[in-house]
Enzyme design. Sequence first.
Site, mmCIF file in Angstrom:
data_model
loop_
_atom_site.group_PDB
_atom_site.id
_atom_site.type_symbol
_atom_site.label_atom_id
_atom_site.label_comp_id
_atom_site.label_asym_id
_atom_site.label_seq_id
_atom_site.Cartn_x
_atom_site.Cartn_y
_atom_site.Cartn_z
ATOM 1 N N ASN A 8 0.812 -1.220 0.000
ATOM 2 C CA ASN A 8 0.000 0.000 0.000
ATOM 3 C C ASN A 8 0.848 1.274 0.000
ATOM 4 O OD1 ASN A 8 0.894 -0.306 2.586
ATOM 5 N ND2 ASN A 8 -1.024 0.245 3.565
ATOM 6 N N CYS A 9 2.153 1.142 -0.226
ATOM 7 C CA CYS A 9 3.071 2.283 -0.278
ATOM 8 C C CYS A 9 3.085 2.836 -1.707
ATOM 9 C CB CYS A 9 4.472 1.835 0.142
ATOM 10 S SG CYS A 9 5.767 3.041 -0.165
ATOM 11 N N ASP A 10 2.784 4.115 -1.855
ATOM 12 C CA ASP A 10 2.747 4.733 -3.182
ATOM 13 C C ASP A 10 4.082 4.617 -3.909
ATOM 14 O OD1 ASP A 10 0.094 5.463 -2.909
ATOM 15 O OD2 ASP A 10 0.561 7.477 -2.172
ATOM 16 N N ARG A 13 4.584 1.132 -5.189
ATOM 17 C CA ARG A 13 3.724 0.871 -6.357
ATOM 18 C C ARG A 13 4.283 1.534 -7.610
ATOM 19 N NH1 ARG A 13 -1.508 1.274 -2.919
ATOM 20 N NH2 ARG A 13 -1.295 3.487 -3.306
#
Length: 104
Positions: A8-10, A13
């Site tokens: 869930n880390c931008d 990603r």
Amino acid sequence: MKLYGLKNCDTCRKAAKALPGAELVDLRQEPLPEPLLDKALASFGEALVNRRSTTWRGLDEAERARPPKDLLRDHASLMKRPLISDGEDLYLGWTADVQKALGL
């Protein structure tokens, strides 16, 4: 190639999207292997611990004083992300320098 970070880390990603053949390993589900953690600490030292994170700000002084290896074992989200393993080479973060080193 493997990217170690959080799903869930931008930043993780973005790195995974730019490196389509890479596998993203979520550290909350699968801890960093001990030999890789040792190698990353030898390569990056204290920089492996993200002192800007919300997790870091939530730690008390006694907890912050613990060795980086112990902190990263207990708090996966404290690691600066992503840690990219490409064969024998390690890269930390998703900076322009890392992207250039990876040929992007």
